[in-house]
Structures are given as structure tokens and as C-alpha cells.
Design an enzyme around this catalytic site. Structure first.
Site, PDB file in Angstrom:
ATOM      1  N   GLU A  98       0.829  -1.037  -0.139  1.00 61.86           N
ATOM      2  CA  GLU A  98      -0.049   0.179   0.254  1.00 61.86           C
ATOM      3  C   GLU A  98       0.794   1.424  -0.039  1.00 61.86           C
ATOM      4  O   GLU A  98       0.765   2.554  -0.529  1.00 61.86           O
ATOM      5  CB  GLU A  98      -1.332  -0.077   1.077  1.00 61.86           C
ATOM      6  CG  GLU A  98      -2.085  -1.123   0.764  1.00 61.86           C
ATOM      7  CD  GLU A  98      -2.198  -2.056   1.095  1.00 61.86           C
ATOM      8  OE1 GLU A  98      -1.138  -2.863   1.751  1.00 61.86           O
ATOM      9  OE2 GLU A  98      -2.741  -2.997   0.958  1.00 61.86           O
ATOM     10  N   TRP A 114      -4.478 -14.035   6.539  1.00 65.45           N
ATOM     11  CA  TRP A 114      -3.243 -14.944   6.385  1.00 65.45           C
ATOM     12  C   TRP A 114      -3.249 -15.735   7.666  1.00 65.45           C
ATOM     13  O   TRP A 114      -2.642 -17.062   7.499  1.00 65.45           O
ATOM     14  CB  TRP A 114      -2.220 -14.042   7.143  1.00 65.45           C
ATOM     15  CG  TRP A 114      -2.520 -13.178   8.589  1.00 65.45           C
ATOM     16  CD1 TRP A 114      -3.250 -12.180   9.076  1.00 65.45           C
ATOM     17  CD2 TRP A 114      -2.641 -14.101   9.850  1.00 65.45           C
ATOM     18  NE1 TRP A 114      -3.961 -12.187  10.358  1.00 65.45           N
ATOM     19  CE2 TRP A 114      -3.398 -12.591  10.410  1.00 65.45           C
ATOM     20  CE3 TRP A 114      -2.185 -15.576  10.682  1.00 65.45           C
ATOM     21  CZ2 TRP A 114      -3.568 -13.499  12.209  1.00 65.45           C
ATOM     22  CZ3 TRP A 114      -2.877 -15.290  12.041  1.00 65.45           C
ATOM     23  CH2 TRP A 114      -3.005 -14.856  12.576  1.00 65.45           C
ATOM     24  N   ASP A 141      -7.628  -4.674  -4.279  1.00 63.82           N
ATOM     25  CA  ASP A 141      -6.108  -5.680  -3.082  1.00 63.82           C
ATOM     26  C   ASP A 141      -6.932  -6.202  -3.335  1.00 63.82           C
ATOM     27  O   ASP A 141      -6.875  -7.065  -1.895  1.00 63.82           O
ATOM     28  CB  ASP A 141      -6.946  -4.429  -1.438  1.00 63.82           C
ATOM     29  CG  ASP A 141      -5.903  -4.978  -0.666  1.00 63.82           C
ATOM     30  OD1 ASP A 141      -5.034  -4.858  -1.023  1.00 63.82           O
ATOM     31  OD2 ASP A 141      -6.374  -4.787   0.783  1.00 63.82           O
TER      32      ASP A 141
HETATM   33 CA    CA Z   1      -3.078  -5.959   0.561  1.00 71.14          CA
END
Ligand code: CA
Length: 731
Positions: A208, A419, A331
Site C-alpha cells: 500500500e 493470513w 486489493d
Molecule cells: Ca493488500
């Protein structure tokens, strides 16, 4: 409207690979000769030594599956706490422990590493890399670390500021340290290293903020860089480093100098070594900025963003890639945890790579060739109608690219999966996915300008779209990767849910995030509980029946592991995350918890807690000052402290409730003089003038007063996109 600016980076993780490439291999007889005596052979044979948990996700296949059989569906109800140990932080815990020859090693927030005698729980050592507090300005999503690697008497950890460190497993002292990133750029690391072939592999975060993504391989003995694979091209005028990048460069337009802010494609989580192919697979993140309209208006695929890439492990030479999201503008990192497996597809045995992707599709790829075998939506998806298995390309819904009008995106930028480790059972053939159902409103940000400090999104977070779905929930889902079907789901909790572990006895262990039922409406007020009951649970792997649960008192996101010591099977997990509606100030009890049959240890009672009152001074600032404060807040503060200053409190304080609102001098001491630097709140004196600091405080005072009035009137608290947290994919 606000441009949200990210100020913090993410730490990368590194893996170690066994060093011996020639000559006799160390044997398992070496085991027990010293701490972390993990040899190349032991790593290759990890699935045949299930008493240990020597590497991230348990073995090179990263299936997070254990062959231990002592804890069963019948006796799991007898599991109790064997011991626990408190960490010295109230930040979020994502670290997955390792267990090696009687010692537990685990990383925590601020990349600290602990070693414990696994039998007694006695702490053997603690390692602190002394990460500069200033680093947090480059961190998007928390001062977190997901794991470590072990090899030849060393423990490897990647620090938040981008060093790869080898720790002597006996003493806890630093053996070597390698700076793996350009410290002048916005790189950080939060992921776990892996080790194979005498190399430690690690990538970075920072997509980002303006970085050029890469994964690197470092000599396990010395830390010297052996190879580096960039995931995006550089300035075409300089030429590319290799043919793969020349191929990638052809998918980027030349009419916009996208390379000036790096391009993105950070390798911030999944890295898998496969001994069967000798390839290293890794996932890549979003482009910089998110919005392709600003990144590369030519609309090309922008390789290798949002891709799964295979390279030769010894050299980093490109082998194949599969791009999950061509021309990504949402994203949609493809970095979620991956695994290899041997499964039958269409009647043929296939060696595959699997990833439940942030973009909502579960991908099954041939490990040798990258051929797409399956791509099925495993949660609510509306940016594409599906994936064409022949071309491998998604059928993108044109309006979803939010060029002309806002789009209520599913999955939102929080992602279908983060994650959190998945688990695969070769017995059931099911993959257990920490699934998210997520919604977000995406709209083009007409005021976007590149930021060399702070985040680059090019998308508005607060677009008005009446009736839009917002927020996200998490649940554990058992998924048949061949049939492309859901088999069972747990109940949902608010926000992300925990990583999974499965065993040969047909169990799945998993934690329910903040433990707040998804059915409870989140008003974004502090202290959503009571009702939040974060637990570690055990499920029947085939049916989803809940067989056991333990109240962990705090948020649980990390993945449990299991191991055997002196004939007894244990389950261990790190816990610690905000529970009470994302209140940073609430106690969160960051700990390592270790369970065994009939364990009798007990956690101390939770501390009584009352949320800080909403008690701002009167708002007296002029409209001009408030406007300046809002703009400077959005650019410098919002990613950590929340849009509008009233949300996103899990990892960071809710600034509408801080006592600092009552005195500019105290506010400046923190914001400009950096008195809380060691806790991660660095000075912003280089980007904020004293006048701007006053304006930011005035803006927060106004926000706090607005919130107080709204709360008194019983009105819903304003928010964007269901707010709370968007951590999962923002790295
Ligand atoms: Ca990302």
C-alpha cells in the site's frame, strides 16, 4: 471525502532451508543433540516425525495436519490446560509456535521470540530485536509477526523493520542479522520465514505504501543474499532483470510512470517449498495504488500482481505463474496460505497447489505446471461470475471495477480469507478454511495523488451507497476442493476467525476470533460485549459437530499446533487480540496456552473493565481548522486509528476517548515529540506542523462530541464500511 493514508508497514518472515546440497545428509539420529537441531533430512521427513512441529504449518506441504492419534473424537472432551505463560504485550498475537525436541519457540508482537521448556512452561530465553518505534509508521495492520523457522541450532525471525535474524536456539542471542530491505523505502515484514536447501526464504509487506515486491533467499549459515525475485517490473527504460520480468513488463502500460512508487506485489505471507518439484511457490499482493485506474490506466493484467508464482528454489528462476486477479483493483492479494497435496481429480492422481484466495475463489493448480484445475467461489463473491477453466481468467463484472460509480464489493477489501492458516486432511479430503464473508463499498477517489509517505489506494472508503452491505464475519468452513462444494460451516463470529489444525483422528482445532456472535449488531461503540466468548474449539472433521471448547478470555486468531512429549500429546496456541468491540484499552491477555488430557491448570479470573468514557472538551474550532484537521488526520492517522477516529481500535487506541484531547501540550508530546515511541507511536513532527497537530486534535474533539451526541440520542454511530477492522489483506 477522505483519502486514507497508511502509515505502517509489515514485517516479512523468512524460512530456512537445509544447507546440505551434496555429501551425506544428517540423520534423524542427530535429534536431541542440542536445541533446534533441525536438519535438512528432518525437515524433509517432518510428516514421519509427528511428535515435532518443526516448521511453519507443520511440514513442507503446509497442510497443518498432524498424524498424532492420542487425542481423539471420544476423549477430546477431557482436554485441559497444562500450563500457560503471559507475554509482555497487549498487542495482537498471530505467531504460530514451533515445538522441537522438548522446547517451544514462538514469536509475538514486536517480533520478540520466546523459548520455553515444553514440559514445565519455564521460559528459557526471550529475544528482543529492539525494533525502532518509528517503524510502525510503515505498518498497515498491526505490530504483528506470524512465525519463525528453525534449522541447525538456529531460530530465524524477520523483524518488523525488515531484518532477517538468526538466533542461537540455546542462548537466545543473535547469531547474525541481515538487512533484507531498503530502509529508505516503506518495506516491513510480518510473515514467517521458511527454510529449505540451506536457504532461508522471506518476502516483505508494504504494497500500500509504494514498494517493489520481491522474495529473497538467504544463506542459512551466514545470512548472505543468494537470490532475489522481483514480482513486478521496474522502469522499462532501465531494462528488466530477467525474461520473466520482460514478460511481465509487457502487461503494464507505458503511459504512466507506475514504477515511480514501486508497483507493489508484496510477498507478505504464503511461501511454500515443495520437495517433489523442488519449486518455491509464493503469493503476491495488490498493486500500488490499489485502483488500477491510477496505477496503470492502460488496463493490462499487471503481472505478477495478485498471482501465485513458482520459481526454482535454488536459483529463483521463474517456472510458472497463475494470476488470480488480472488487473487487480480491489486489493485482492493472492498471498493467503497455500499448501501442496496429492489428490485425485477427474480420476487421475494430481500433485497440486491449493489456495483459498482473498478474492473469494478456491484455486487448485497443478504443482508442476500451474495448470488451473479448479476455481470455485467459497464465499459470497460479486466481482466475477466465475473463472473460465480453459483460459484461467475470471469473468469480471464490469461495474465491479468502480470506474463510474460505487460498487458494493464482495468479498470486500477485508477479503474472503486472510493470513490465518488453513488445514487439509488427506483422510477426509477436505480443506478447513478460516473463511470470511466480507462487504465493502468501493468508489474511485477523484482526489488521489501519489504519496511517498503514507498509503496509496486511489479508492474512497466512505462512498454513499444506500442499502449497501457492510462489515465482515468469519467462520470455519470444511470445503471439498475437488467437488468445489462446502461440506460444513461453524457458527460465525464478527471479524476474522482463527487458523485451523486438523489431525489423523478426525479433529479440527480452531479459535473463533473475538468470539462475538455475528448476529450481534456492531455499532462500532466500545465494548460490544457482553456475549463475546472467544474459545478454542475442537470439531469433528467430517460433520462439524463441536466436541470441545475452552474459554481463552481474549481474541484467538493464530493457528494451534500439536506435538508429543514423553508419550503425551499436547495442543498449543498463542492467543491475544481485542475482544470488547475492538477496544485497545481493554485487557487482552496475550498468552501461550498449552493443553493436554486432564490438564488442571486454570487461567486467573479476567480483570474487571469499564470502557473509558466519551468525555471530550467542548468543540470550539472554526470550520477551516476542522477541515485542515480532518485532512491531516486522514492522511497521517486514519489507517491505524480509524476513519473518523472512532473505529478500528483493536490494535490502536480509539482517539475519541483519549485523555490527550483535553490538553494540546500532552497531545503534542505524543504526536510531535514522540514520547510513546517505544510503544509504537512515533513522532510525526516531520509531517505535521504544530498548527496541524492542533487542527488534528480539534478535529478529534469535534468527532468525539458528535459521537457523544449521537450516542445520547440513541442514533447509530457513523461508520464507513462497517468499519471495525480491515486488517486481513492490508499488507
Ligand atoms: Ca493488500
Amino acid at each position: 471525502m477522505k483519502k486514507v493514508t497508511v502509515l505502517l508497514g509489515c514485517a516479512a518472515a523468512f524460512l530456512f532451508v537445509a544447507c546440505q546440497t551434496s555429501g551425506p545428509q544428517p540423520s534423524r539420529a542427530d535429534a536431541g543433540r542440542g536445541p533446534a537441531n533441525v536438519t535438512a533430512q528432518r525437515l524433509l521427513d517432518a510428516e514421519r516425525e509427528p511428535s515435532q512441529w518443526m516448521t511453519y504449518n507443520g511440514s513442507y506441504s503446509e497442510q497443518h495436519y498432524s498424524r498424532l492419534t492420542q487425542i481423539t473424537r471420544d476423549n477430546v472432551k477431557n482436554l485441559g490446560l497444562a500450563w500457560f505463560s503471559d507475554y509482555d504485550t497487549n498487542l495482537q498475537q498471530q505467531g504460530q509456535p514451533l515445538f522441537i525436541d522438548g522446547v517451544i519457540y514462538v514469536s509475538t508482537a514486536w517480533t520478540k521470540v520466546y523459548a520455553y521448556d515444553a514440559k514445565t512452561g519455564k521460559q528459557l530465553w526471550q529475544y528482543d530485536p529492539k525494533t525502532p518505534g518509528q517503524t510502525i509508521r510503515r505498518v498497515c495492520c498491526g505490530i504483528v509477526n506470524r512465525g519463525i523457522a528453525a534449522y541447525h541450532g538456529k531460530i530465524y525471525v524477520a523483524t518488523l523493520e525488515g531484518r532477517l535474524v538468526a538466533i542461537d536456539a540455546k542462548t537466545g542471542k543473535e547469531a547474525w542479522s541481515t538487512q533484507t530491505v531498503d530502509p529508505a523505502k516503506q518495506y516491513t515484514i510480518t510473515g514467517a520465514p521458511r527454510v529449505a536447501k540451506g536457504l532461508v526464504f522471506i518476502g516483505t509487506s508494504g504494497g500500500e505504501f509504494g514498494i517493489r515486491g520481491y522474495v529473497g533467499a538467504y544463506d542459512a549459515d551466514t545470512g548472505k543474499e543468494v537470490w532475489r525475485f522481483y514480482t513486478v517490473p521496474r522502469n522499462p527504460a532501465e531494462g528488466q532483470e530477467n525474461k520473466a520480468l520482460e514478460m511481465a513488463a509487457a502487461t503494464w502500460g507505458n503511459g504512466n510512470d507506475w514504477w515511480a512508487i514501486g508497483g507493489g506485489g508484496s510477498v507478505w505471507d504464503a511461501i511454500v517449498y515443495d520437495p517433489k518439484t523442488d519449486f518455491l511457490y509464493f503469493g503476491t499482493g495488490n498493486g500500488t495504488p490499489w485502483n488500477q485506474h491510477y496505477r496503470d490506466p492502460s488496463g493490462g493484467d499487471n503481472l505478477f500482481l495478485a498471482s501465485i508464482v513458482a520459481v526454482k528454489a535454488s536459483t529463483g528462476e521463474y517456472v510458472w505463474h497463475y494470476q488470480t486477479t488480472p488487473g487487480d483493483t480491489w486489493d485482492y492479494d493472492a498471498v493467503s496460505p497455500m499448501m501442496t497435496a496429492d489428490i485425485a481429480i477427474d480420476g487421475k492422481p494430481r500433485h497440486v497447489v491449493m489456495q483459498p484466495c482473498k478474492n473469494g475463489f478456491m484455486y487448485v493448480l497443478d504443482a508442476k505446471t500451474g495448470e488451473l484445475l479448479r476455481a470455485n467461489a467459497f464465499t459470497d463473491v460479486n466481482w466475477a461470475d466465475g473463472v473460465d477453466l480453459k483460459t484461467g481468467r475470471p469473468r469480471v463484472v464490469a461495474d465491479a471495477r468502480y470506474a463510474d460509480k460505487a460498487w458494493n464489493l464482495a468479498p470486500g477489501v477485508q477479503g474472503a480469507h486472510g493470513w490465518h492458516s488453513n488445514a487439509f486432511s488427506p483422510d477426509t479430503g477436505l480443506i478447513y478454511i478460516a473463511t470470511q464473508e466480507a462487504y465493502f463499498t468501493m468508489a474511485l477517489d477523484p482526489t488521489y495523488k501519489r504519496a511517498l509517505v503514507g498509503a496509496n489506494n486511489g479508492a474512497r472508503f466512505n462512498a454513499e451507497l444506500p442499502g449497501a452491505k457492510v462489515g465482515f464475519t468469519g467462520y470455519l468452513q470444511a470445503w471439498d476442493p475437488v467437488a468445489g462444494k462446502s461440506v460444513w460451516k461453524s457458527e460465525s463470529n464478527q471479524g476474522p476467525t482463527g487458523g485451523a489444525l486438523t489431525t489423523a483422528t478426525g479433529l479440527v482445532f480452531q479459535g473463533n476470533g473475538n468470539g462475538q456472535p455475528a448476529s450481534v449488531v456492531n455499532t462500532n461503540a466500545v465494548g460490544v460485549g457482553p456475549g463475546a466468548k472467544p474459545q478454542l474449539r475442537a470439531f469433528d472433521a467430517r460433520t462439524g459437530e463441536k466436541l470441545w471448547a475452552f474459554d481463552v478470555q481474549t481474541g484467538i486468531l493464530s493457528s494451534p499446533i500439536t506435538y508429543e512429549l514423553e508419550g503425551v500429546q499436547y495442543v498449543a496456541v498463542s492467543v491475544g487480540a481485542a475482544v470488547q468491540g475492538g477496544d485497545y484499552y481493554a485487557p487482552n491477555y496475550s498468552r501461550l496456552l498449552v493443553f493436554k488430557a486432564n490438564g488442571t491448570a486454570a487461567l486467573p479470573p479476567t480483570k474487571p473493565y469499564t470502557a473509558r468514557p466519551l468525555d471530550p472538551p467542548p468543540s470550539t474550532a472554526s470550520a477551516d481548522v476542522l477541515k485542515l484537521g480532518e485532512a491531516r488526520y486522514a492522511q497521517n492517522c486514519s489507517i491505524c486509528h480509524g476513519d473518523n477516529g472512532n473505529v478500528r481500535g483493536a490494535n490502536f487506541p480509539n482517539l475519541t476517548r483519549t485523555p490527550l484531547l483535553h490538553a494540546q501540550e500532552a497531545f503534542d508530546a505524543v504526536v510531535l515529540q514522540g514520547v510513546l515511541n517505544t510503544r509504537g507511536m512515533a513522532s510525526f513532527a516531520d509531517t505535521l506542523t504544530p498548527q496541524e497537530s492542533q487542527a488534528v486534535r480539534a478535529y478529534l474533539v469535534k468527532r468525539a462530541n458528535d459521537l457523544k451526541s449521537a450516542t445520547a440520542a440513541g442514533a447509530p454511530v457513523p461508520s464507513q464500511n462497517g468499519a471495525g477492522t480491515i486488517e486481513p489483506g492490508r499488507q
